[in-house]
Design a protein around this motif. Structure first.
Motif, short mmCIF file in Angstrom:
data_model
loop_
_atom_site.label_atom_id
_atom_site.label_comp_id
_atom_site.label_asym_id
_atom_site.label_seq_id
_atom_site.Cartn_x
_atom_site.Cartn_y
_atom_site.Cartn_z
N SER A 23 -24.43 41.67 -8.63
CA SER A 23 -24.39 40.65 -7.57
C SER A 23 -23.15 39.76 -7.59
N ASP A 24 -22.21 40.02 -8.49
CA ASP A 24 -21.06 39.10 -8.60
C ASP A 24 -19.80 39.68 -7.93
N LEU A 25 -18.68 38.97 -8.12
CA LEU A 25 -17.40 39.43 -7.54
C LEU A 25 -17.06 40.85 -7.94
N ASP A 26 -17.28 41.16 -9.21
CA ASP A 26 -16.97 42.49 -9.72
C ASP A 26 -17.80 43.56 -8.99
N GLY A 27 -19.08 43.23 -8.77
CA GLY A 27 -19.96 44.14 -8.04
C GLY A 27 -19.47 44.34 -6.61
N THR A 84 -22.38 50.67 -10.13
CA THR A 84 -21.12 50.05 -10.59
C THR A 84 -21.40 48.67 -11.15
N ASP A 85 -20.77 48.38 -12.25
CA ASP A 85 -20.86 47.06 -12.89
C ASP A 85 -22.28 46.71 -13.34
N ILE A 86 -23.13 47.69 -13.41
CA ILE A 86 -24.49 47.46 -13.90
C ILE A 86 -25.04 48.82 -14.32
N ASP A 110 -20.13 51.29 -16.02
CA ASP A 110 -20.50 49.95 -16.51
C ASP A 110 -19.61 49.52 -17.66
N HIS A 111 -19.57 48.23 -17.88
CA HIS A 111 -18.78 47.72 -19.00
C HIS A 111 -19.55 46.66 -19.78
N HIS A 112 -20.86 46.52 -19.48
CA HIS A 112 -21.65 45.50 -20.16
C HIS A 112 -22.09 45.96 -21.54
N LYS A 113 -22.12 44.98 -22.42
CA LYS A 113 -22.49 45.25 -23.80
C LYS A 113 -23.89 45.86 -23.90
N CYS A 134 -13.28 46.25 -16.13
CA CYS A 134 -14.48 45.78 -15.42
C CYS A 134 -14.99 46.89 -14.49
N GLY A 135 -16.12 46.62 -13.84
CA GLY A 135 -16.72 47.62 -12.95
C GLY A 135 -15.79 48.02 -11.81
N ALA A 136 -15.17 47.04 -11.16
CA ALA A 136 -14.31 47.33 -10.00
C ALA A 136 -13.08 48.14 -10.41
N TYR A 162 -10.52 38.27 -13.81
CA TYR A 162 -11.55 37.25 -13.61
C TYR A 162 -12.83 37.63 -14.33
N ASP A 163 -13.30 38.84 -14.08
CA ASP A 163 -14.62 39.25 -14.55
C ASP A 163 -14.72 39.33 -16.06
N ARG A 164 -13.64 39.81 -16.69
CA ARG A 164 -13.67 39.92 -18.15
C ARG A 164 -13.14 38.64 -18.80
N GLY A 305 -25.72 41.36 -20.94
CA GLY A 305 -24.44 40.81 -20.51
C GLY A 305 -23.33 41.12 -21.49
N HIS A 306 -22.39 40.18 -21.57
CA HIS A 306 -21.23 40.32 -22.45
C HIS A 306 -21.34 39.33 -23.61
N SER A 307 -20.45 39.47 -24.59
CA SER A 307 -20.55 38.56 -25.74
C SER A 307 -20.27 37.11 -25.33
MN LIG Z 1 -18.44 43.03 -14.38
#
Ligand SMILES: [Mn+2]
Length: 335
Positions: A23-27, A84-86, A110-113, A134-136, A162-164, A305-307
């Motif tokens: 749901s964010d910018l990356d998505g 993407t991104d999830i 995806d790039h989430h931990k 990032c996802g994008a 931005y996203d990372r 999420g991320h660390s």
């Molecule tokens: Mn992301």
């Protein structure tokens, strides 16, 4: 053309590309890349905006989609499944694997931990960047044709910075602007604008609104900290079971990441920041680079999420807000 003609069959084949995204910018920037992909057209793509958990959680949404697919059993439809991104849970991945032959193609980026487990050889369609992109940026790399890559690279890099949360990146400022415009326009309008022009943020109309919304963001961040941390300090800070200092805020603006960053700057003794987000019913956590791994905490409460940035569902939101939150949340620990 006769009914048995192979040409006829080919013409009747419909392609449906179903994209699940964050749901964010990356998505949103990922959707822009999927709309400008080499192997399918924009009209063939339907996207759905998902969260990590809750009713709009990725597993529930993908589950509903797979149920529908099984129930309908449409013929002459070529299905492509994208995320993407999830990324979904192990259980959902196992179900997708069982249904593999239903799809022309499956691509999960995806790039989430929280989905790191899926990296490597586990599933050929699950691609994890190990948070190197990032996802994008992953979507840009995989979906957009070589000819058009250059056109979209700026958007991919700025979203990535931005996203990372790459604070020293030369693309960071543009990424901040993209996020401001994303919040200002909302998800669908952002996707429309940037699908037509991936450099829309440089257009005069956007340049006109940017300083105004940037000032609004700064004001909102300052006000939130003044109101919640500088005046009523006694209930806003607590120590978790591992002895780390937590600042607890109600998210009263749209800029949780920026507010978190400012809190960590203003209060050097705070180890991480916890936000209560009332509408989605989640708790969002932020920490410093190389600081507390908040993804580990979020995962224990059914989130991810991320660390440095993570979240989990708040089941007892009402109780958490009404009772002294510190007492309620002291179960946050690192055991
Ligand atoms: Mn992301």
């Amino acid at each position: 053309m006769t009914e048995n003609s192979p040409l006829c069959t080919k013409e009747e084949l419909t392609r449906r590309v179903q994209l699940f995204t964050h749901s964010d910018l990356d998505g949103a920037a990922s959707v822009v890349m999927a709309f400008n992909a080499e192997h399918w057209s924009r009209d063939e793509v339907t996207y759905e905006i998902c969260q990590y958990s809750g009713p709009k959680g990725i597993d529930i949404r993908v589950g509903e989609y797979l149920d529908k697919l099984e129930a309908e059993k449409e013929e002459n439809v070529e299905h492509i499944l994208l995320m993407t991104d999830i990324g979904p849970s192990k259980e959902t991945c196992a179900r997708i694997e069982q249904m593999e032959e239903w799809f022309e193609e499956i691509i999960i980026l995806d790039h989430h931990k929280s989905t790191l487990w899926a990296g490597g050889e586990k599933y050929p369609w699950f691609h994890h960047s190990g948070n190197s992109a990032c996802g994008a940026k992953m979507a840009w790399n995989r979906f957009v044709s070589a000819d058009e890559k250059k056109q979209f690279v700026g958007l991919a890099k700025a979203t990535d910075a931005y996203d990372r949360w790459v604070l020293d990146s030369e693309n960071r400022e543009r990424g901040e602007n993209l996020n401001l415009l994303f919040k200002f326009l909302g998800f669908p309008k952002f996707v429309d604008e940037f699908s037509q022009n991936p450099d829309a943020d440089f257009e005069s109309n956007m340049q006109f609104v940017l300083p105004v919304i940037r000032a609004g963001q700064k004001r909102a961040v300052r006000r939130s900290i003044e109101l919640q941390l500088n005046n009523s300090a006694k209930d806003s800070f607590f120590f978790d079971k591992a002895g780390r200092k937590v600042a607890l805020l109600i998210a009263d603006n749209d800029y949780v990441s920026q507010t978190g960053e400012q809190v960590l700057k203003d209060f050097p003794d705070v180890d991480y920041v916890a936000f209560i987000l009332a509408a989605p019913g989640i708790m969002s956590l932020r920490s410093r680079n190389n600081g507390v791994d908040v993804a580990q905490i979020a995962e224990k409460f059914g989130g991810g999420g991320h660390s440095g940035a993570a979240g989990f569902p708040l089941e007892e939101l009402r109780a958490a807000v009404l009772a002294v939150p510190a007492a309620k949340l002291d179960k946050l620990d690192d055991e």
